[in-house]
Design a protein around this motif. Structure first.
Motif, PDB file in Angstrom:
ATOM      1  N   CYS A 123      62.786  93.275  24.887  1.00  0.00           N
ATOM      2  CA  CYS A 123      62.566  94.537  25.260  1.00  0.00           C
ATOM      3  C   CYS A 123      61.681  95.133  24.073  1.00  0.00           C
ATOM      4  CB  CYS A 123      63.930  95.231  25.254  1.00  0.00           C
ATOM      5  SG  CYS A 123      63.760  96.814  25.607  1.00  0.00           S
ATOM      6  N   SER A 124      61.890  94.868  22.761  1.00  0.00           N
ATOM      7  CA  SER A 124      61.115  95.332  21.623  1.00  0.00           C
ATOM      8  C   SER A 124      59.796  94.876  21.919  1.00  0.00           C
ATOM      9  CB  SER A 124      61.573  94.675  20.467  1.00  0.00           C
ATOM     10  OG  SER A 124      60.861  95.021  19.238  1.00  0.00           O
ATOM     11  N   GLN A 125      59.567  93.739  22.265  1.00  0.00           N
ATOM     12  CA  GLN A 125      58.056  93.200  22.407  1.00  0.00           C
ATOM     13  C   GLN A 125      57.270  93.801  23.558  1.00  0.00           C
ATOM     14  OE1 GLN A 125      56.498  89.974  20.571  1.00  0.00           O
ATOM     15  NE2 GLN A 125      55.194  91.243  21.188  1.00  0.00           N
ATOM     16  N   PHE A 126      57.861  94.017  24.722  1.00  0.00           N
ATOM     17  CA  PHE A 126      57.215  94.487  25.732  1.00  0.00           C
ATOM     18  C   PHE A 126      57.171  95.987  26.304  1.00  0.00           C
ATOM     19  CE2 PHE A 126      56.817  89.944  26.700  1.00  0.00           C
ATOM     20  CZ  PHE A 126      55.699  89.595  26.555  1.00  0.00           C
ATOM     21  N   PHE A 127      58.282  96.714  25.829  1.00  0.00           N
ATOM     22  CA  PHE A 127      58.511  97.888  26.102  1.00  0.00           C
ATOM     23  C   PHE A 127      58.333  98.849  24.942  1.00  0.00           C
ATOM     24  CE2 PHE A 127      60.702  95.339  29.109  1.00  0.00           C
ATOM     25  CZ  PHE A 127      59.883  95.925  30.641  1.00  0.00           C
ATOM     26  N   VAL A 128      59.333  98.625  23.853  1.00  0.00           N
ATOM     27  CA  VAL A 128      59.325  99.492  22.720  1.00  0.00           C
ATOM     28  C   VAL A 128      58.063  99.543  21.933  1.00  0.00           C
ATOM     29  CG1 VAL A 128      60.326 100.030  20.568  1.00  0.00           C
ATOM     30  CG2 VAL A 128      61.659  99.018  22.500  1.00  0.00           C
ATOM     31  N   LEU A 129      57.414  98.323  21.566  1.00  0.00           N
ATOM     32  CA  LEU A 129      56.057  98.555  20.826  1.00  0.00           C
ATOM     33  C   LEU A 129      54.973  99.127  21.458  1.00  0.00           C
ATOM     34  CD1 LEU A 129      54.447  97.712  18.484  1.00  0.00           C
ATOM     35  CD2 LEU A 129      54.238  95.563  19.517  1.00  0.00           C
ATOM     36  N   MET A 136      44.285  98.996  19.325  1.00  0.00           N
ATOM     37  CA  MET A 136      45.778  98.932  19.066  1.00  0.00           C
ATOM     38  C   MET A 136      46.677  98.713  20.381  1.00  0.00           C
ATOM     39  SD  MET A 136      45.821 102.607  16.917  1.00  0.00           S
ATOM     40  CE  MET A 136      47.444 102.712  16.557  1.00  0.00           C
ATOM     41  N   MET A 137      46.290  99.138  21.632  1.00  0.00           N
ATOM     42  CA  MET A 137      47.074  99.148  22.645  1.00  0.00           C
ATOM     43  C   MET A 137      46.943  97.663  23.295  1.00  0.00           C
ATOM     44  SD  MET A 137      45.925 102.518  24.833  1.00  0.00           S
ATOM     45  CE  MET A 137      46.597 104.089  24.180  1.00  0.00           C
ATOM     46  N   MET A 138      45.738  97.077  22.888  1.00  0.00           N
ATOM     47  CA  MET A 138      45.456  95.443  23.380  1.00  0.00           C
ATOM     48  C   MET A 138      46.278  94.712  22.537  1.00  0.00           C
ATOM     49  SD  MET A 138      44.048  93.084  25.309  1.00  0.00           S
ATOM     50  CE  MET A 138      42.602  93.734  26.002  1.00  0.00           C
ATOM     51  N   VAL A 139      46.501  95.018  21.290  1.00  0.00           N
ATOM     52  CA  VAL A 139      47.307  94.188  20.385  1.00  0.00           C
ATOM     53  C   VAL A 139      48.854  94.254  20.801  1.00  0.00           C
ATOM     54  CG1 VAL A 139      48.122  94.054  18.032  1.00  0.00           C
ATOM     55  CG2 VAL A 139      45.753  93.951  18.441  1.00  0.00           C
ATOM     56  N   ALA A 140      49.175  95.593  21.149  1.00  0.00           N
ATOM     57  CA  ALA A 140      50.794  95.850  21.307  1.00  0.00           C
ATOM     58  C   ALA A 140      50.993  95.287  22.701  1.00  0.00           C
ATOM     59  CB  ALA A 140      50.819  97.395  21.635  1.00  0.00           C
ATOM     60  N   PRO A 169      48.455  92.383  30.807  1.00  0.00           N
ATOM     61  CA  PRO A 169      47.618  93.185  31.760  1.00  0.00           C
ATOM     62  C   PRO A 169      48.292  94.412  32.158  1.00  0.00           C
ATOM     63  CG  PRO A 169      48.141  90.977  33.077  1.00  0.00           C
ATOM     64  CD  PRO A 169      48.550  90.857  31.807  1.00  0.00           C
ATOM     65  N   PHE A 170      49.633  94.286  32.572  1.00  0.00           N
ATOM     66  CA  PHE A 170      50.230  95.488  33.087  1.00  0.00           C
ATOM     67  C   PHE A 170      50.294  96.527  31.895  1.00  0.00           C
ATOM     68  CE2 PHE A 170      54.024  97.904  33.251  1.00  0.00           C
ATOM     69  CZ  PHE A 170      53.769  98.766  34.493  1.00  0.00           C
ATOM     70  N   ASN A 171      50.910  96.074  30.773  1.00  0.00           N
ATOM     71  CA  ASN A 171      51.108  97.290  29.361  1.00  0.00           C
ATOM     72  C   ASN A 171      49.735  97.681  29.020  1.00  0.00           C
ATOM     73  OD1 ASN A 171      53.643  97.623  29.078  1.00  0.00           O
ATOM     74  ND2 ASN A 171      53.931  95.798  28.042  1.00  0.00           N
ATOM     75  N   PHE A 172      48.881  96.811  28.921  1.00  0.00           N
ATOM     76  CA  PHE A 172      47.556  97.274  28.489  1.00  0.00           C
ATOM     77  C   PHE A 172      46.745  98.271  29.282  1.00  0.00           C
ATOM     78  CE2 PHE A 172      42.972  96.984  28.550  1.00  0.00           C
ATOM     79  CZ  PHE A 172      42.507  97.451  27.136  1.00  0.00           C
ATOM     80  N   MET A 201      59.489  97.450  11.826  1.00  0.00           N
ATOM     81  CA  MET A 201      60.318  98.365  11.683  1.00  0.00           C
ATOM     82  C   MET A 201      61.253  98.647  12.993  1.00  0.00           C
ATOM     83  SD  MET A 201      59.831 101.142   8.709  1.00  0.00           S
ATOM     84  CE  MET A 201      57.814 101.621   9.621  1.00  0.00           C
ATOM     85  N   SER A 202      60.383  98.586  14.045  1.00  0.00           N
ATOM     86  CA  SER A 202      61.155  99.088  15.526  1.00  0.00           C
ATOM     87  C   SER A 202      61.926  97.725  15.963  1.00  0.00           C
ATOM     88  CB  SER A 202      60.108  99.331  16.392  1.00  0.00           C
ATOM     89  OG  SER A 202      59.160  98.278  16.748  1.00  0.00           O
ATOM     90  N   GLY A 203      61.330  96.523  15.555  1.00  0.00           N
ATOM     91  CA  GLY A 203      62.023  95.298  16.045  1.00  0.00           C
ATOM     92  C   GLY A 203      63.201  94.930  15.221  1.00  0.00           C
ATOM     93  N   TYR A 204      63.278  95.501  14.155  1.00  0.00           N
ATOM     94  CA  TYR A 204      64.545  95.399  13.087  1.00  0.00           C
ATOM     95  C   TYR A 204      65.577  96.277  13.604  1.00  0.00           C
ATOM     96  CZ  TYR A 204      67.434  94.881   9.228  1.00  0.00           C
ATOM     97  OH  TYR A 204      68.375  94.343   8.352  1.00  0.00           O
ATOM     98  N   GLY A 205      64.947  97.638  13.751  1.00  0.00           N
ATOM     99  CA  GLY A 205      65.885  98.747  14.091  1.00  0.00           C
ATOM    100  C   GLY A 205      66.653  98.405  15.570  1.00  0.00           C
ATOM    101  N   LEU A 206      65.798  98.101  16.350  1.00  0.00           N
ATOM    102  CA  LEU A 206      66.529  97.875  17.683  1.00  0.00           C
ATOM    103  C   LEU A 206      67.557  96.653  17.487  1.00  0.00           C
ATOM    104  CD1 LEU A 206      65.864  98.897  20.682  1.00  0.00           C
ATOM    105  CD2 LEU A 206      64.573  96.744  21.073  1.00  0.00           C
TER     106      LEU A 206
END
Length: 308
Positions: A55-61, A82-86, A124-127, A227-232
């Motif tokens: 969830c952190s990887q594919f939605f939050v980030l 940035m969006m590609m990397v995320a 591809p979907f997220n990007f 920080m978002s990964g740790y925080g989640l």
């Protein structure tokens, strides 16, 4: 700046692209040799950490990246980078950093495996989804006419097929697979590193002339990811080793895959490539630093300040 950065043409011909494709496929094959169906069954029995990590990887980030782009208003091609990397899955080297940081290594490996599998669809979907929501990046997508099916096909070829082949070999030739896995994986990483060094040397002048434009951008983006990964993980009450691994998996992205997609579908668009390339360098520095801090650095610093 905007005209010069978008006019920047990095030196990477079709032969170089094929080498990048092959090296990433070899790395993925080496990772797959370490995976079994039992690994996925174990996650199914205790899925909380892996699900939160994914969830952190594919939605939050990706969502936080979108907000960061709105707040910082970077040049459109930087924002697209940035969006590609995320949108990419975690990098394979994240497992090493998780081990170094005394995180949950098993969780790290399971996240890498599942994230790689899901990235066939989610990258591809997220990007496309987040880039289409921001006017300046959507304008680039409209101009280039990104073919999502072709993106999907490329990811299948360099991630999906090696994953299936590696796991199949492990299933039928378990002992043999375990023997060759470290060699295959290390060879792929060394091969890719060698390719990056050669490509970097060919573009050294371009890199030094423009990298200052993205240093702060990548620093803040990477910090938000960690920080978002740790925080989640903290919000959902996961133990500290799990939080460390999720932070690292979220902050150590497969920027090599990002670069591959940028060169395949955006002709190496200068701003995008620069962000992904610098991310690939910076996240190693960040991963080593945070791994050292979480392993021995914190106690070392406490002793230093106590004795001062």
């Amino acid at each position: 700046m905007s005209e010069s950065i978008d006019a920047l043409q990095l030196n990477l011909n079709s032969g170089g692209l094929h080498i990048m494709n092959v090296s990433l496929a070899i790395i993925m094959f080496g990772v797959a040799l370490e995976l079994t169906v039992e690994d996925f069954k174990k996650v199914a029995k205790n899925p909380k950490g892996t699900l939160i990590g994914l969830c952190s990887q594919f939605f939050v980030l990706p969502a936080l990246t979108f907000l960061l782009v709105i707040l910082m208003e970077p040049h459109p091609s930087f924002a697209l980078g940035m969006m590609m990397v995320a949108a990419c899955p975690g990098g394979n080297i994240s497992n090493f950093f998780s081990l170094l940081a005394k995180g949950n290594a098993a969780l790290s490996v399971s996240m890498t495996a599942f994230a790689t599998l899901l990235s066939i669809f989610m990258t591809p979907f997220n990007f496309a989804f987040w880039a289409s929501l921001y006017g300046p990046t959507n304008a680039i997508l409209t101009e280039i006419h990104l073919d999502l099916f072709e993106v999907f096909r490329i990811i299948i070829l360099i991630l999906g097929i090696p994953l299936i082949l590696g796991m199949t070999l492990r299933h039928f030739k378990d002992t043999f697979s375990q023997k060759i896995s470290p060699f295959i994986k290390n060879f792929g990483i060394i091969f890719f590193a060698g390719f990056v060094i050669v490509a970097f040397s060919m573009n050294f002048e371009h890199f030094t002339n423009f990298v200052h434009l993205v240093i702060a951008l990548v620093f803040f983006h990477n910090a938000v990811a960690l920080m978002s990964g740790y925080g989640l993980g903290y919000i959902f009450g996961l133990p500290k080793p799990d939080r460390k691994s999720i932070a690292i998996e979220t902050g150590i992205q497969n920027s090599g895959l990002g670069l591959l997609l940028i060169f395949n579908f955006f002709d190496g668009l200068g701003g995008m490539a620069l962000v992904a390339a610098w991310w690939g360098i910076w996240h190693i520095i960040a991963g080593l630093s945070i791994g050292w801090y979480w392993s021995i650095g914190k106690s070392t610093l406490q002793r230093v300040f106590t004795n001062a």
